[in-house]
Design a protein around this motif. Sequence first.
Motif, short mmCIF file in Angstrom:
data_model
loop_
_atom_site.label_atom_id
_atom_site.label_comp_id
_atom_site.label_asym_id
_atom_site.label_seq_id
_atom_site.Cartn_x
_atom_site.Cartn_y
_atom_site.Cartn_z
N MET A 1 0.93 -1.35 0.15
CA MET A 1 -0.43 0.24 -0.30
C MET A 1 0.76 1.10 -0.16
SD MET A 1 -2.95 0.82 3.02
CE MET A 1 -4.01 2.57 2.52
N ALA A 2 1.59 1.13 0.87
CA ALA A 2 2.77 2.31 0.71
C ALA A 2 3.65 2.95 -0.74
CB ALA A 2 3.84 2.26 1.99
N ASP A 3 3.59 2.14 -1.53
CA ASP A 3 3.95 2.47 -2.53
C ASP A 3 2.69 2.81 -3.98
OD1 ASP A 3 6.72 1.58 -2.75
OD2 ASP A 3 6.35 -0.28 -3.59
N THR A 4 1.50 2.33 -3.63
CA THR A 4 0.75 3.11 -4.18
C THR A 4 0.36 4.39 -3.30
OG1 THR A 4 -0.41 1.03 -4.04
CG2 THR A 4 -1.58 2.97 -4.15
N ILE A 5 0.85 4.97 -2.51
CA ILE A 5 0.51 5.87 -1.46
C ILE A 5 1.43 7.08 -2.07
CG2 ILE A 5 0.25 7.39 0.69
CD1 ILE A 5 -0.68 5.19 1.96
N ALA A 6 2.48 7.00 -2.23
CA ALA A 6 3.72 7.88 -2.83
C ALA A 6 3.86 8.12 -4.16
CB ALA A 6 5.29 6.94 -2.52
N GLU A 7 2.90 7.22 -4.92
CA GLU A 7 2.77 6.99 -6.30
C GLU A 7 1.46 7.82 -6.55
OE1 GLU A 7 2.02 3.33 -8.02
OE2 GLU A 7 4.16 2.38 -8.03
N THR A 8 0.84 8.29 -5.53
CA THR A 8 -0.54 9.39 -5.91
C THR A 8 0.14 10.52 -5.33
OG1 THR A 8 -1.92 6.73 -5.60
CG2 THR A 8 -2.76 9.21 -5.03
N VAL A 9 0.87 10.13 -4.29
CA VAL A 9 1.12 11.59 -4.11
C VAL A 9 1.89 12.31 -5.20
CG1 VAL A 9 3.40 12.78 -2.38
CG2 VAL A 9 1.49 10.94 -1.01
N ASP A 10 3.02 11.75 -5.79
CA ASP A 10 3.69 12.13 -7.30
C ASP A 10 3.00 12.76 -8.08
OD1 ASP A 10 5.88 11.61 -5.97
OD2 ASP A 10 6.13 9.63 -7.15
N GLN A 25 -10.60 21.69 -8.05
CA GLN A 25 -9.79 22.46 -6.98
C GLN A 25 -9.53 21.92 -5.75
OE1 GLN A 25 -8.99 26.24 -6.95
NE2 GLN A 25 -7.67 26.78 -8.84
N ILE A 26 -11.26 21.42 -5.84
CA ILE A 26 -12.09 21.02 -4.50
C ILE A 26 -12.30 19.37 -4.76
CG2 ILE A 26 -14.42 20.48 -3.00
CD1 ILE A 26 -15.46 23.39 -4.73
N ALA A 27 -12.20 18.97 -5.48
CA ALA A 27 -11.43 17.04 -5.48
C ALA A 27 -10.50 17.83 -5.44
CB ALA A 27 -12.75 16.79 -6.90
N LEU A 28 -9.63 18.27 -5.91
CA LEU A 28 -7.95 17.95 -5.58
C LEU A 28 -8.18 17.93 -4.02
CD1 LEU A 28 -5.24 17.15 -5.97
CD2 LEU A 28 -4.83 19.01 -6.46
N GLY A 29 -8.61 19.40 -3.90
CA GLY A 29 -7.70 19.09 -2.35
C GLY A 29 -8.91 17.70 -1.38
N THR A 30 -10.06 17.69 -1.92
CA THR A 30 -9.98 16.06 -0.86
C THR A 30 -9.29 14.50 -1.22
OG1 THR A 30 -12.68 16.75 -1.35
CG2 THR A 30 -12.36 14.55 -1.30
N ALA A 31 -9.27 15.11 -2.66
CA ALA A 31 -8.36 13.87 -2.54
C ALA A 31 -6.88 13.99 -1.78
CB ALA A 31 -8.04 13.77 -4.00
N MET A 32 -6.52 15.25 -1.57
CA MET A 32 -5.53 15.03 -0.78
C MET A 32 -5.74 14.56 0.74
SD MET A 32 -3.06 18.10 -2.39
CE MET A 32 -2.06 18.40 -3.59
N ALA A 33 -6.21 15.54 1.33
CA ALA A 33 -6.93 14.79 2.37
C ALA A 33 -7.21 13.44 2.47
CB ALA A 33 -8.20 15.40 2.87
N THR A 34 -7.88 13.14 1.53
CA THR A 34 -7.96 11.39 1.62
C THR A 34 -6.76 10.45 2.17
OG1 THR A 34 -10.13 11.65 0.69
CG2 THR A 34 -9.04 9.22 0.33
N LEU A 35 -5.71 11.21 0.79
CA LEU A 35 -4.09 9.97 0.76
C LEU A 35 -3.58 10.73 2.43
CD1 LEU A 35 -2.77 9.37 -0.72
CD2 LEU A 35 -1.45 11.86 -1.71
N ARG A 40 -1.96 7.57 7.50
CA ARG A 40 -2.02 7.67 8.83
C ARG A 40 -2.59 6.14 9.21
NH1 ARG A 40 0.06 7.82 13.28
NH2 ARG A 40 -0.99 8.69 15.17
N LEU A 41 -3.35 5.79 8.14
CA LEU A 41 -4.00 4.83 8.57
C LEU A 41 -2.57 3.89 8.15
CD1 LEU A 41 -7.58 5.12 7.00
CD2 LEU A 41 -7.06 4.48 9.55
N GLU A 42 -1.54 3.69 7.39
CA GLU A 42 -0.87 2.79 6.80
C GLU A 42 0.02 2.92 8.59
OE1 GLU A 42 1.51 0.01 5.14
OE2 GLU A 42 -0.47 0.52 5.12
N GLN A 43 0.22 3.93 8.71
CA GLN A 43 1.09 4.14 9.87
C GLN A 43 0.77 3.21 11.41
OE1 GLN A 43 1.49 8.17 10.50
NE2 GLN A 43 2.99 8.55 8.35
N ILE A 44 -0.86 4.13 11.25
CA ILE A 44 -0.97 2.98 12.45
C ILE A 44 -1.38 1.79 12.16
CG2 ILE A 44 -3.48 2.67 13.79
CD1 ILE A 44 -4.12 4.83 12.38
N ASN A 45 -1.15 0.76 10.81
CA ASN A 45 -1.72 -0.16 10.67
C ASN A 45 -0.05 -1.32 10.77
OD1 ASN A 45 -2.66 -3.06 9.72
ND2 ASN A 45 -1.56 -1.87 7.21
#
Length: 68
Positions: A1-10, A25-35, A40-45
């Motif tokens: 999952m971490a690779d997918t997150i990193a790729e999405t951030v890029d 812009q609103i959709a992008l902000g939502t996507a960044m918040a979801t990311l 955070r969930l990956e860190q908890i996991n």
Amino acid sequence: MADTIAETVDLLYTIDQESLTLDQQIALGTAMATLAQAERLEQINERLRGIHQVLNSWAMKATVDGGR
């Protein structure tokens, strides 16, 4: 999952935000918040996996020690 997150951030950071419509812009902000939440969930996991390993080792040790 971490690779997918990193790729999405890029991908998200390569978007030219100035050329987006307000809705985009609103959709992008939502996507960044979801990311950020996914990161955070990956860190908890990861922490939970570590705790699980410790508990498993304690249980195994108790089983071995109890059998002696």
